[in-house]
Write an enzyme that holds these catalytic residues in place. Structure first.
Site, PDB file in Angstrom:
ATOM      1  N   ASP A   1      22.757  42.871  41.201  1.00  0.00           N
ATOM      2  CA  ASP A   1      24.003  42.606  40.074  1.00  0.00           C
ATOM      3  C   ASP A   1      23.589  41.348  39.344  1.00  0.00           C
ATOM      4  O   ASP A   1      22.957  40.299  39.873  1.00  0.00           O
ATOM      5  CB  ASP A   1      25.331  42.234  40.993  1.00  0.00           C
ATOM      6  CG  ASP A   1      26.000  43.304  41.932  1.00  0.00           C
ATOM      7  OD1 ASP A   1      25.091  44.027  42.287  1.00  0.00           O
ATOM      8  OD2 ASP A   1      26.928  43.210  41.843  1.00  0.00           O
TER       9      ASP A   1
ATOM     10  N   HIS B   1      25.830  40.656  36.382  1.00  0.00           N
ATOM     11  CA  HIS B   1      27.110  40.189  35.870  1.00  0.00           C
ATOM     12  C   HIS B   1      27.308  39.092  34.910  1.00  0.00           C
ATOM     13  O   HIS B   1      27.751  38.194  34.877  1.00  0.00           O
ATOM     14  CB  HIS B   1      27.809  39.531  37.297  1.00  0.00           C
ATOM     15  CG  HIS B   1      28.404  40.394  38.204  1.00  0.00           C
ATOM     16  ND1 HIS B   1      29.253  41.075  37.612  1.00  0.00           N
ATOM     17  CD2 HIS B   1      28.303  40.855  39.526  1.00  0.00           C
ATOM     18  CE1 HIS B   1      29.712  42.149  38.695  1.00  0.00           C
ATOM     19  NE2 HIS B   1      29.167  41.737  39.813  1.00  0.00           N
TER      20      HIS B   1
ATOM     21  N   ASP C   1      26.067  46.844  37.829  1.00  0.00           N
ATOM     22  CA  ASP C   1      27.036  45.629  37.532  1.00  0.00           C
ATOM     23  C   ASP C   1      26.254  44.681  36.578  1.00  0.00           C
ATOM     24  O   ASP C   1      25.828  43.524  36.835  1.00  0.00           O
ATOM     25  CB  ASP C   1      27.329  44.990  38.928  1.00  0.00           C
ATOM     26  CG  ASP C   1      28.485  45.579  39.669  1.00  0.00           C
ATOM     27  OD1 ASP C   1      28.923  46.714  39.321  1.00  0.00           O
ATOM     28  OD2 ASP C   1      29.082  45.012  40.464  1.00  0.00           O
TER      29      ASP C   1
ATOM     30  N   ASN D   1      29.914  49.698  40.025  1.00  0.00           N
ATOM     31  CA  ASN D   1      31.219  49.837  39.876  1.00  0.00           C
ATOM     32  C   ASN D   1      31.837  49.248  38.927  1.00  0.00           C
ATOM     33  O   ASN D   1      33.084  49.388  38.427  1.00  0.00           O
ATOM     34  CB  ASN D   1      32.043  49.320  41.288  1.00  0.00           C
ATOM     35  CG  ASN D   1      31.905  48.006  41.698  1.00  0.00           C
ATOM     36  OD1 ASN D   1      30.752  47.478  41.576  1.00  0.00           O
ATOM     37  ND2 ASN D   1      32.840  46.986  41.614  1.00  0.00           N
ATOM     38  N   HIS D   2      31.377  48.062  37.951  1.00  0.00           N
ATOM     39  CA  HIS D   2      31.707  47.547  37.045  1.00  0.00           C
ATOM     40  C   HIS D   2      31.378  48.081  35.610  1.00  0.00           C
ATOM     41  O   HIS D   2      32.004  48.011  34.736  1.00  0.00           O
ATOM     42  CB  HIS D   2      31.532  45.929  36.858  1.00  0.00           C
ATOM     43  CG  HIS D   2      31.969  45.270  37.877  1.00  0.00           C
ATOM     44  ND1 HIS D   2      33.333  44.552  37.455  1.00  0.00           N
ATOM     45  CD2 HIS D   2      31.937  45.075  39.226  1.00  0.00           C
ATOM     46  CE1 HIS D   2      33.702  43.879  38.280  1.00  0.00           C
ATOM     47  NE2 HIS D   2      32.904  44.237  39.510  1.00  0.00           N
TER      48      HIS D   2
ATOM     49  N   HIS E   1      24.167  51.704  43.987  1.00  0.00           N
ATOM     50  CA  HIS E   1      24.905  50.529  43.898  1.00  0.00           C
ATOM     51  C   HIS E   1      25.721  50.053  45.179  1.00  0.00           C
ATOM     52  O   HIS E   1      25.532  48.813  45.686  1.00  0.00           O
ATOM     53  CB  HIS E   1      25.806  50.492  42.687  1.00  0.00           C
ATOM     54  CG  HIS E   1      26.476  49.126  42.310  1.00  0.00           C
ATOM     55  ND1 HIS E   1      25.973  48.110  42.015  1.00  0.00           N
ATOM     56  CD2 HIS E   1      27.869  48.709  42.634  1.00  0.00           C
ATOM     57  CE1 HIS E   1      26.555  47.143  41.942  1.00  0.00           C
ATOM     58  NE2 HIS E   1      27.831  47.172  42.129  1.00  0.00           N
TER      59      HIS E   1
ATOM     60  N   HIS F   1      26.019  45.093  45.014  1.00  0.00           N
ATOM     61  CA  HIS F   1      27.515  45.023  45.124  1.00  0.00           C
ATOM     62  C   HIS F   1      28.038  43.895  45.606  1.00  0.00           C
ATOM     63  O   HIS F   1      29.253  43.565  45.537  1.00  0.00           O
ATOM     64  CB  HIS F   1      27.748  46.225  45.835  1.00  0.00           C
ATOM     65  CG  HIS F   1      29.200  46.815  45.797  1.00  0.00           C
ATOM     66  ND1 HIS F   1      30.287  46.486  44.553  1.00  0.00           N
ATOM     67  CD2 HIS F   1      30.360  47.388  46.706  1.00  0.00           C
ATOM     68  CE1 HIS F   1      31.365  46.913  44.937  1.00  0.00           C
ATOM     69  NE2 HIS F   1      31.505  47.589  46.190  1.00  0.00           N
TER      70      HIS F   1
END
Length: 783
Positions: free
Chosen positions: A222, A224, A258, A290-291, A340, A424
């Site tokens: 990730d 982010h 992500d 998932n994002h 992920h 994740h």
């Protein structure tokens, strides 16, 4: 400063009503979560550095670089593999627990938002269809007519005429250098062009990417929206000039989802990765997280980020949704399955992923509240987590599952694999490994150091899979404030001495004691805010268990922190001596009154009489005039002494004797939530204005209805933005009623909002027949 005084309208009943995405009688704590991962200064390095410049093991250890075979650092299947393992610090557990609470609320909010979109679909042809449907695009690669170089003018990048499907790597390097330095941004048409080309390129990859013939695979977790961490990762992978060396020509880079949300630069991170994919289509692979979901990123910040950087974002969001849908779902190497989240079900088959065609997955821009078997499969692949116990259970996130080491082992053995590589979850050291038995491992890699947004204390990490079947993890730390103006190519072409010195400078900075002190102090402040918010419940619990001397045991304190604050899986006993010292050093009992006095203001909002609040509201303009007398303009801050002097003058000159404010020092203590010793004048005025409106609403609707609004304003705000089909920033009465009625369907019957017409009239502050969405949001954020 938090404008908490306005909360007086609902504090007394705040624990009596549920919000629509809550499983119990608690309100959303999302406003506290972003600060839960506070900063501790640190260092970056990567395995590529060793291979490129030949740093010895001794030299590497001088920079505290950690490169570890995952099997040597794995926990046994009987020990924890989660973020709350015995190897994880108690403070990190607290941060992780707070993060999980926010995740659960956001998932339910995203589900509500999808329901709103479903209702809106018949009214607006461009909304849900834009979010869930992608028109099949041609996957035929165009032959470039000429090599047009991107243009950068006044910080705007233009891709006009550039053949992105055959992007020149040197042009990609130049663009990436601009993006990750934060110096330039794609113009609106160029962002559309990039998304269109990237969606086509991503659809060339199967849903399960086959990398079994590749020699070396590096997996990045990730990111982010963290440009700083992406910048560091790119320094030491061969995507620049060094990548052209024949010996490294088969190196593969996998970004495991992500890319956006929770950080300020999700757009720049995503654009950088898309450019890398276009420049190196056979060497860079982007896996969906998932994002990368239109509903999730709508409530986690990416949509808001996009709106802050561009005007008229409907078309941009549509193109970004196509990119999300085009992303592959997983990858497989000779030794590893890369996904992920994790294993979606007990009898999971890779053939199930392979059966999802590129066109089908491209039409799935959200898996929130899944409607089809493939949507349910994808949702579980993106949201699931490993657990310590064997078997499968529902996930605490509210979606996906948690799977035990037996499930992982059976899956890996079935396909003759050794590693399940997933992301994740934030892990304290960047990479965390769970041994599942029979030489099988689950490896969690998380590449955002100091998550989120530089506020946390965790390391980042990457994982390297080599052709011999070894899996090595690299942990890195990041420090802000370093000069990163050097280009990617110059870093990779630097001498061993130059790069090693660079790392020694980072390490020297990372060792500064004040960074550690700052991290510890911040965690205490976060918990203090949390305790203050639950003060009433804690006091009730402590009174019920105290002994005749008014004391509680260390165990009773720990149980209260776990149960009342609803923060499970935290080793509160390890934190007790720091957070709640005993009455005598090393003793067994805690004075809970002193604990609450230290950690939660002894003056609760309920203790402030309404008449004092009413005086402040009624005379707020006079109070501002008095501040001007002290030469304090609207952008100034006032000290405690200045505030008390101003209240005294207000009492003498304007307020009748029977209404005079008697305890200005208590009001100041409540307002000074940051304990800075000053109050922002502008925020004080805004708070008093909002309090005036809320007071009128409270008198009209009652405290219980106000509490329901307080707990659900975030979901209503999101719903109202969807209902705002004309993008005016406001909604009419009909749309307002529709949004509230959708909310009522998710609320217990006794918490339904009634008097919706009356509520609309109160919120129509300007009398225009419309409710301003931003005003509505800001009004209830003050609660």
């Amino acid at each position: 400063m938090l404008r908490r005084l306005a909360r007086h309208t609902s504090v007394s009943v705040r624990h009596q009503s549920r919000n629509f995405y809550s499983n119990g009688n608690t309100r959303t704590e999302s406003s506290l979560i972003p600060s839960a991962w506070h900063l501790a200064g640190v260092l970056f390095t990567a395995t590529c550095l060793y291979e490129t410049i030949g740093i010895s093991e001794t030299e590497a250890s001088a920079t505290t670089v950690r490169q570890t075979p995952v099997s040597s650092s794995a926990t046994s299947s009987s020990s924890s593999s989660s973020v709350n393992s015995s190897n994880t610090s108690a403070s990190f557990q607290v941060a992780a627990a707070l993060d999980l609470k926010e995740e659960k609320e956001k998932v339910k909010l995203a589900r509500f938002l999808r329901e709103v979109h479903d209702v809106s679909e018949s009214k607006r042809s461009t909304l849900l269809r834009r979010y869930t449907t992608v028109t099949s695009a041609s996957t035929k690669t165009k032959t470039p007519r000429r090599d047009i170089k991107p243009q950068i003018v006044n910080g705007k990048i233009s891709l006009k005429g550039v053949e992105l499907l055959s992007l020149n790597p040197s042009h990609a390097h130049d663009l990436i250098a601009q993006l990750i330095a934060g110096e330039s941004r794609l113009d609106r048409d160029s962002l559309v062009q990039l998304c269109k080309a990237a969606a086509i390129a991503l659809k060339q990859d199967e849903s399960l990417v086959d990398l079994r013939d590749k020699e070396t695979v590096t997996v990045v977790g990730d990111l982010h929206g963290s440009l700083s961490c992406l910048r560091q990762v790119l320094r030491f992978v061969y995507m620049t000039g060094g990548a052209k060396d024949a010996e490294h020509g088969n190196d593969i880079l996998v970004f495991n989802g992500d890319f956006v949300d929770r950080g300020p630069n999700g757009l720049e991170v995503l654009c950088t990765l898309l450019l890398l994919k276009l420049a190196y289509p056979e060497r860079v692979y982007l896996i969906r997280g998932n994002h990368e979901d239109t509903m999730v990123s709508s409530v986690y910040g990416f949509m808001e980020e996009l709106q802050s950087k561009y005007e008229r974002t409907d078309r941009l969001w549509y193109e970004l949704s196509k990119v999300f849908g085009a992303l592959p779902l997983a990858a497989i190497t000779n030794t590893s399955f890369i996904v992920h989240g994790g294993i979606p079900e007990r009898d999971f088959q890779l053939e199930d992923v392979q059966s999802i065609t590129t066109d089908e997955r491209s039409r799935i821009a959200t898996v929130v509240d899944p409607r089809t078997e493939h949507e349910r499969l994808i949702e579980a692949m993106l949201w699931s987590d490993p657990q310590d116990e064997d078997g499968i259970k529902p996930n605490h996130r509210g979606t996906g599952i948690v799977f035990g080491p037996d499930i992982s082992r059976e899956f890996l053995k079935r396909y003759k694999l050794k590693y399940l590589i997933r992301s994740h979850q934030p892990v304290e050291k960047g990479v965390q490994t769970q041994a599942c038995g029979d030489d099988c491992f689950v490896v969690t890699v998380f590449s955002t150091a100091n998550y989120p947004n530089g506020e946390g204390s965790n390391n980042g990490g990457v994982v390297h899979l080599d052709k011999e079947g070894h899996c090595n993890s690299v942990e890195f730390r990041y420090i802000g404030g370093i000069d990163y103006s050097q280009t990617l190519q110059s870093i990779l072409s630097g001498t061993a001495e130059t790069i090693l010195n660079y790392h020694r400078v980072l390490w020297h900075d990372a060792q500064r004691d004040d960074k550690v002190v700052e991290s510890e102090r911040s965690l205490e402040e976060i918990l203090r805010s949390y305790v203050a918010d639950k003060r009433d419940d804690l006091e009730t619990y402590f009174r019920a268990v105290e002994d005749r001397d008014g004391l509680i045991s260390k165990l009773q304190w720990a149980v209260a922190m776990e149960d009342v604050l609803d923060l499970k899986d935290v080793r509160w006993a390890d934190l007790q001596s720091t957070l709640a010292p005993t009455i005598s050093g090393g003793g067994d009992y805690i004075d809970w009154r002193m604990y609450l006095k230290k950690n939660a203001s002894e003056v609760t909002l309920d203790a402030l009489q309404d008449k004092q609040l009413a005086v402040l509201r009624d005379y707020k303009d006079k109070l501002m005039k008095i501040f001007e007398y002290y030469q304090k303009d609207v952008n100034s801050r006032v000290t405690k002494e200045e505030f008390e002097a101003a209240i005294q003058m207000l009492n003498r000159q304007y307020v009748p004797k029977h209404r005079r404010i008697k305890e200005p020092e208590k009001i100041f203590r409540v307002l000074d939530t940051g304990r800075e010793g000053t109050i922002d004048v502008k925020e004080l005025y805004a708070m008093l204005t909002e309090s005036q409106i809320l007071s009128l609403m409270c008198q009209t609707l009652g405290l219980k209805q106000m509490t329901v609004l307080q707990q659900n304003h975030e979901g209503l705000t999101a719903a109202f933005r969807v209902m705002d089909t004309e993008k005016k920033g406001s909604i009419d009465r009909q749309a307002f009623i529709a949004g509230v009625e959708l909310l009522n369907k998710r609320l217990p019957n006794d918490n339904n909002l009634h008097s919706i017409d009356q509520l609309f009239n109160l919120l129509d502050i300007e009398g225009t027949g419309r409710v301003d969405i931003n005003q509505f949001s800001q009004l209830f954020q003050a609660l």
